[in-house]
Scaffold this active site. Structure first.
Site, mmCIF file in Angstrom:
data_model
loop_
_atom_site.group_PDB
_atom_site.id
_atom_site.type_symbol
_atom_site.label_atom_id
_atom_site.label_comp_id
_atom_site.label_asym_id
_atom_site.label_seq_id
_atom_site.Cartn_x
_atom_site.Cartn_y
_atom_site.Cartn_z
ATOM 1 N N LYS A 83 -14.098 22.766 -2.748
ATOM 2 C CA LYS A 83 -13.690 23.672 -3.826
ATOM 3 C C LYS A 83 -12.227 24.035 -3.636
ATOM 4 O O LYS A 83 -11.822 24.528 -2.572
ATOM 5 C CB LYS A 83 -14.541 24.946 -3.738
ATOM 6 C CG LYS A 83 -15.366 25.227 -4.966
ATOM 7 C CD LYS A 83 -16.189 26.467 -4.752
ATOM 8 C CE LYS A 83 -16.789 26.965 -6.028
ATOM 9 N NZ LYS A 83 -17.607 28.156 -5.802
HETATM 10 O O1 G3P Z 1 -19.772 30.381 -8.617
HETATM 11 C C1 G3P Z 1 -18.852 31.430 -8.641
HETATM 12 C C2 G3P Z 1 -19.539 32.699 -8.376
HETATM 13 O O2 G3P Z 1 -19.989 32.768 -7.061
HETATM 14 C C3 G3P Z 1 -18.754 33.899 -8.733
HETATM 15 O O3 G3P Z 1 -19.688 34.784 -9.200
HETATM 16 O O4 G3P Z 1 -20.639 36.941 -9.774
HETATM 17 O O5 G3P Z 1 -18.788 36.786 -8.061
HETATM 18 O O6 G3P Z 1 -18.309 36.411 -10.467
HETATM 19 P P1 G3P Z 1 -19.330 36.325 -9.391
#
Ligand code: G3P
Length: 214
Positions: A83
Site C-alpha cells: 500500500k
Molecule cells: O481501508 C481503509 C480503512 O481502514 C480506513 O477506514 O474507517 O479509518 O476511515 P476508516
C-alpha cells in the site's frame, strides 16, 4: 464483488474465513497499532491465514524509502500487495515497483483524478476512502461511480477497492455500482449477514415444529 476484510485482527480473519468471506485483507498502520502487539508477528500470521492479496502499507513518505520498504514487504509472501499513499513520491514508487513486478494498492484516494493518476502510474489496486468523505459531508460513493466510468473509458485493469466502509449501505451501493472490491470491517460483515426477520423466522419455524410433537 470481492470481499476484503479491513482488519489486522487474526481472530476476525479466522471467523470471516469460516464464512468464506475473505477474498483478501487490507491493513494500515492504524489497524496494526490497534492490535497492541508486535506488528511483524501480526503480519506473519495474517499472511499465513489468507490466500488472497494482503495489503501492507509502507511508513516511509519519500520515494526511495517507500521502494526499500516495499521490497522487504513483498519478500514476505507472494500474496503481499504494497500500500502506497497517493502522493508525488508515492506515484514514483508505484512506477518503479510496477516495473519490478511488485503489486501496489494506492491508498488515501479522495477524488477521481487521483485514481486516474494511480492507474497511469501502474497501480494494481486503488483505494478511495468513502467513509472519510461522508464524514465531511461529501457523498463518498460519487467518486466510485466516477472512477468506474474513467477506468471503463480507457480500459484500465486497476481494481477499485471501496475503502473506509462504515455500514451496510456502503457495501450495497458499491455492489450496485459494480465496484471490483469492498474492503469491509468485520463488524459490518456481521451487520450484512444478520437480519432481525431472519431471527424471528427461525424462532417461528422451530416453535411451529415443536407444536407438532404435542
Ligand atoms: O481501508 C481503509 C480503512 O481502514 C480506513 O477506514 O474507517 O479509518 O476511515 P476508516
Amino acid at each position: 464483488m470481492k470481499f476484503f476484510l479491513d482488519t489486522a485482527n487474526v481472530n476476525e480473519i479466522r471467523q470471516a474465513l469460516e464464512m468464506g468471506l475473505v477474498d483478501g485483507v487490507t491493513t494500515n498502520p492504524s489497524l496494526l497499532a490497534k492490535e497492541k502487539r508486535d506488528p511483524q508477528d501480526t503480519i506473519r500470521e495474517v499472511l499465513a491465514l489468507v490466500e488472497g492479496p494482503v495489503s501492507l502499507e509502507v511508513l516511509a513518505t519519500d520515494t526511495e524509502g517507500m521502494i526499500g520498504e516495499a521490497r522487504k514487504l513483498a519478500s514476505l509472501g507472494s500474496n503481499v500487495v504494497v500500500k502506497i499513499p497517493m502522493t508525488e513520491d508515492g506515484m514514483k514508487a508505484v512506477r518503479t515497483l510496477a516495473g519490478e513486478g511488485i503489486r501496489t494498492n494506492v491508498t488515501l484516494v479522495f477524488q477521481p483524478v487521483q485514481a486516474l493518476i494511480a492507474a497511469k502510474a501502474g497501480a494494481d489496486y486503488v483505494s478511495p476512502f468513502i467513509g472519510r468523505l461522508d464524514d465531511i459531508s461529501t457523498r463518498g460513493m460519487n467518486i466510485i461511480e466516477e472512477i468506474i466510468a474513467i477506468y471503463t473509458n480507457y480500459g484500465f485493469d486497476t481494481e477499485i477497492i471501496v475503502a473506509s466502509v462504515r455500514n451496510p449501505m456502503h457495501v450495497l451501493e458499491a455492489a450496485l455500482l459494480g465496484a471490483d472490491i469492498a474492503t469491509i470491517p468485520f463488524g459490518v460483515i456481521k451487520q450484512l449477514v444478520n437480519h432481525p426477520l431472519t431471527d424471528v423466522g427461525i424462532e417461528r419455524f422451530l416453535k411451529d415444529y415443536e407444536g407438532l410433537k404435542k
